[in-house]
Design a protein around this motif. Structure first.
Motif, PDB file in Angstrom:
ATOM      1  N   ARG A 147       0.851  -1.102   0.082  1.00 20.65           N
ATOM      2  CA  ARG A 147       0.175   0.086  -0.020  1.00 20.65           C
ATOM      3  C   ARG A 147       0.673   1.258   0.076  1.00 20.65           C
ATOM      4  O   ARG A 147       1.814   1.284   0.401  1.00 20.65           O
ATOM      5  CB  ARG A 147      -0.982  -0.117   1.206  1.00 20.65           C
ATOM      6  N   GLN A 148       0.408   2.224  -0.590  1.00 22.80           N
ATOM      7  CA  GLN A 148       0.802   3.473  -0.760  1.00 22.80           C
ATOM      8  C   GLN A 148      -0.267   4.586  -0.493  1.00 22.80           C
ATOM      9  O   GLN A 148      -1.059   4.711  -1.444  1.00 22.80           O
ATOM     10  CB  GLN A 148       1.711   3.888  -2.052  1.00 22.80           C
ATOM     11  N   ASP A 149      -0.511   4.908   0.789  1.00 26.20           N
ATOM     12  CA  ASP A 149      -1.427   5.898   1.193  1.00 26.20           C
ATOM     13  C   ASP A 149      -1.286   7.152   1.063  1.00 26.20           C
ATOM     14  O   ASP A 149      -0.104   7.852   1.382  1.00 26.20           O
ATOM     15  CB  ASP A 149      -2.009   5.661   2.480  1.00 26.20           C
ATOM     16  N   THR A 150      -2.213   8.181   0.364  1.00 25.90           N
ATOM     17  CA  THR A 150      -2.030   9.444  -0.020  1.00 25.90           C
ATOM     18  C   THR A 150      -3.279   9.961  -0.057  1.00 25.90           C
ATOM     19  O   THR A 150      -4.363   9.688  -0.669  1.00 25.90           O
ATOM     20  CB  THR A 150      -1.335   9.842  -1.173  1.00 25.90           C
ATOM     21  N   GLY A 151      -3.543  11.112   0.917  1.00 26.98           N
ATOM     22  CA  GLY A 151      -4.886  11.836   0.883  1.00 26.98           C
ATOM     23  C   GLY A 151      -6.116  11.075   1.179  1.00 26.98           C
ATOM     24  O   GLY A 151      -7.042  11.257   0.520  1.00 26.98           O
ATOM     25  N   GLY A 152      -5.919  10.095   1.891  1.00 25.47           N
ATOM     26  CA  GLY A 152      -7.198   9.423   2.163  1.00 25.47           C
ATOM     27  C   GLY A 152      -7.390   8.155   1.180  1.00 25.47           C
ATOM     28  O   GLY A 152      -8.348   7.527   1.323  1.00 25.47           O
ATOM     29  N   THR A 153      -6.463   7.876   0.063  1.00 27.23           N
ATOM     30  CA  THR A 153      -6.760   7.048  -0.701  1.00 27.23           C
ATOM     31  C   THR A 153      -5.564   6.125  -0.966  1.00 27.23           C
ATOM     32  O   THR A 153      -4.707   6.618  -0.290  1.00 27.23           O
ATOM     33  CB  THR A 153      -6.886   7.448  -2.145  1.00 27.23           C
TER      34      THR A 153
END
Length: 241
Positions: free
Chosen positions: A183-189
């Protein structure tokens, strides 16, 4: 003899002056003799100048200034309450049942159909079950994740020829690596990257999900949500095709 007569005449004159009645000040200031036991009366002193009112004015001005300062100083205000902290949806943990909503679409979910992974709308129980997965620790890397079909227990999402499919593990290292995504999480996505192809990400191509070498900014973004299918319905064997 003549000198004696003159001396006596001076004494008579002095006695006469001391007995002038009170109020007769024709010869200058005069004060009545003080008798022991009588309280002393203060003698007023008169001058030609009018009494100055400057001290009174100064006191009045000072009092007004103090009153003005008291009026302009606001009482201390109580500190403002801290701003509420925005609530965040907790990240899913291994063992959780989840669905993945495709960001930027009208509610399309990641689902398997005919053992291929795609983006589809869901409505009936069958499509909801196909769009529900059990989150597992990565088969090849525990820091990453693997997705197990909730209505096909034991079958995992893997990439094969760069297409995402649903398959049963063969206990080989290749399968474990192909079924592991980071996973790479950015800005809630979240974007999902292949564990064994670190520069390849999940993308949508004509509704199907595949693995492509693209920048992370161009990858398909997902939001983890509550499972689309109730647990009881998702595990019914009637959904096996």
């Amino acid at each position: 003899m003549f000198a004696a007569i003159l001396t006596m005449a001076g004494l008579v004159s002095a006695t006469t002056d001391d007995k002038r009645p009170a109020g007769d000040d024709s010869a200058g200031s005069w004060a009545a003799p003080w008798t022991p036991g009588t309280p002393a009366v203060p003698v007023p002193i008169f001058t030609d100048e009018a009494p100055s009112r400057e001290p009174v004015a100064t006191l009045t001005t000072t009092a007004a200034a103090r009153t003005s300062r008291r009026a302009t100083v606001a009482p201390p205000s109580s500190p403002a309450p801290p701003a509420p902290t925005p609530s965040r949806t907790p990240a899913p943990s291994p063992g959780d049942r989840v669905s993945l909503v495709a960001d930027g679409t009208a509610g399309l979910l990641l689902r398997h159909r005919d053992f291929r992974l795609r983006l589809d709308p869901v409505g009936d129980d069958l499509s909801r079950a196909d769009a529900t997965f059990v989150l597992r620790r990565g088969l090849a890397d525990s820091r990453c994740l693997s997705l197990e079909a909730v209505n096909y227990p034991g079958l995992f999402v893997r990439h094969q020829n760069f297409a995402l499919v649903l398959r049963r593990p063969d206990r080989g290292a290749t399968f474990a690596a192909d079924a592991t995504f980071c996973r790479q999480d950015t800005g809630g996505t979240t974007v999902l990257r292949s564990a064994n192809f670190p520069d390849h990400y999940l993308i949508a191509d004509g509704g199907l999900i595949g693995l492509r070498r693209v920048p992370a900014a161009n990858a398909q973004r997902f939001r983890f949500t509550a499972p689309a299918a109730p647990v009881a319905n998702a595990l019914r064997g009637g959904y096996h095709r």
